[in-house]
Scaffold this motif. Sequence first.
Motif, mmCIF file in Angstrom:
data_model
loop_
_atom_site.group_PDB
_atom_site.id
_atom_site.type_symbol
_atom_site.label_atom_id
_atom_site.label_comp_id
_atom_site.label_asym_id
_atom_site.label_seq_id
_atom_site.Cartn_x
_atom_site.Cartn_y
_atom_site.Cartn_z
ATOM 1 N N HIS A 110 0.822 -1.210 0.000
ATOM 2 C CA HIS A 110 0.000 0.000 0.000
ATOM 3 C C HIS A 110 0.859 1.264 0.000
ATOM 4 N N VAL A 141 -0.416 4.389 -1.518
ATOM 5 C CA VAL A 141 -1.669 4.916 -0.972
ATOM 6 C C VAL A 141 -1.323 5.865 0.169
ATOM 7 N N GLU A 191 -5.829 8.372 2.870
ATOM 8 C CA GLU A 191 -6.773 7.512 2.162
ATOM 9 C C GLU A 191 -7.386 6.479 3.104
ATOM 10 N N CYS A 192 -6.599 6.039 4.078
ATOM 11 C CA CYS A 192 -7.089 5.037 5.031
ATOM 12 C C CYS A 192 -7.478 5.650 6.375
ATOM 13 N N ASN A 237 -12.744 2.244 4.889
ATOM 14 C CA ASN A 237 -11.985 2.757 3.752
ATOM 15 C C ASN A 237 -11.390 1.626 2.916
ATOM 16 N N CYS A 238 -11.139 0.476 3.546
ATOM 17 C CA CYS A 238 -10.647 -0.688 2.795
ATOM 18 C C CYS A 238 -11.655 -1.076 1.711
ATOM 19 N N ARG A 258 -13.482 0.579 -0.175
ATOM 20 C CA ARG A 258 -13.468 1.357 -1.417
ATOM 21 C C ARG A 258 -12.652 0.673 -2.500
ATOM 22 N N CYS A 259 -11.580 -0.002 -2.110
ATOM 23 C CA CYS A 259 -10.729 -0.685 -3.091
ATOM 24 C C CYS A 259 -10.996 -2.190 -3.135
ATOM 25 N N HIS A 260 -11.301 -2.757 -1.981
ATOM 26 C CA HIS A 260 -11.467 -4.210 -1.885
ATOM 27 C C HIS A 260 -12.956 -4.559 -1.778
ATOM 28 N N THR A 261 -13.714 -4.108 -2.751
ATOM 29 C CA THR A 261 -15.168 -4.308 -2.724
ATOM 30 C C THR A 261 -15.537 -5.782 -2.791
ATOM 31 N N TYR A 303 -14.695 -7.649 0.421
ATOM 32 C CA TYR A 303 -15.636 -7.298 1.489
ATOM 33 C C TYR A 303 -16.972 -8.021 1.299
#
Length: 355
Positions: free
Chosen positions: A59, A62, A66-67, A110-111, A113-116, A119
């Motif tokens: 990361h 990033v 962002e996190c 916030n994770c 948002r990228c790891h849809t 999740y």
Amino acid sequence: MISKLNPKKLILILSVLIFLILIFSGSIYVWWNSAPAEKTCSSCHEIVPSVQSHRQSSHRNVSCSECHGTALSCGIHSLREKGSMVIYHISSRVDVVRLNEKQILEVMGNCIRCHTFEYAEWKQSGHSAKYSDLFLDTTHNKSEQLHPDCLRCHGMFYDGHIEDLVEPLNIEGPWRLRETGTAVMPTMPCMACHKIHSPGNISSSPDYSNPKEIYYSGQRSLSQVFFYDRHEKTHFRAEDLPKLKLWERNREVSVSNEPIMRTCIQCHAPDARHMAGTSDDRTPRGVHEGISCIACHEPHSNNAAGSCKYCHPAISNCRQDVTLMNVSYSDKNSTNNIHWVSCSNCHTDNKKKRI
């Protein structure tokens, strides 16, 4: 002197001052969120280790905000939180900075948002259970009294003790959560198995000019799976966890050396005697002895619905469709648990059948 000023001039002066303050504050805010970490976060000695580990992680590109968000990313809540952090920093000496449970869940938001996809898979798994699902389970609580060690797996980041979470601590009940806000909070968030600042490489394409070397030149990276130890308050990489020693009567069970399985075993573990099938042990035995959890269970969702067909032909040596055999894979009421089913569960005559 101010009282002698014309009201219009006074309003004008105050407006200009407010405007200048906003411009100055906004400039500082923009600079702080865009400047290198060396000039912002890591200027505090407590944050230096986190910044250094972030630079070695996958990361690394990033930004911190962002996190972790900014002072205004969540409105008044963020402003109050960041302000309290500054006050706490000035008034107290802190050598190690750790996120509390609510902050962990905010970062987890916030994770997503990228790891849809990850999740969504986790959401439908047993690992997405909330505090109310586990600690208010009447059937379980009547058979086994709630214990501080429950939080080792079901509440790794909970800030208090078991008596702070639920009452009464007996098998009579009725049970209730002492803090109503915890009811909908997940007990096993992403960080239970993932360390965001863990060393890792950013994915890159291979050298297509030499296709024969693509497979052999690729280096096997370490797994990105960890186990968060509540007592040590730290993450342990799967490869560093001990391999399980398991016994079935006087026989040592062959256990897979796959690293991720070592993480699973931290919670799905046998009793203190390491006897197979005790406590929450689900280590494969019988016909599946020696294989890893991830051979059947998909990551994040833990779904094993399609796992049989990956290894077995449509028709087995028993001339049966393996997905329809009398095991708990296809029938939850079956006495033949898929984790340790053996040939003798069905073939009582001990004769081997061959095609």
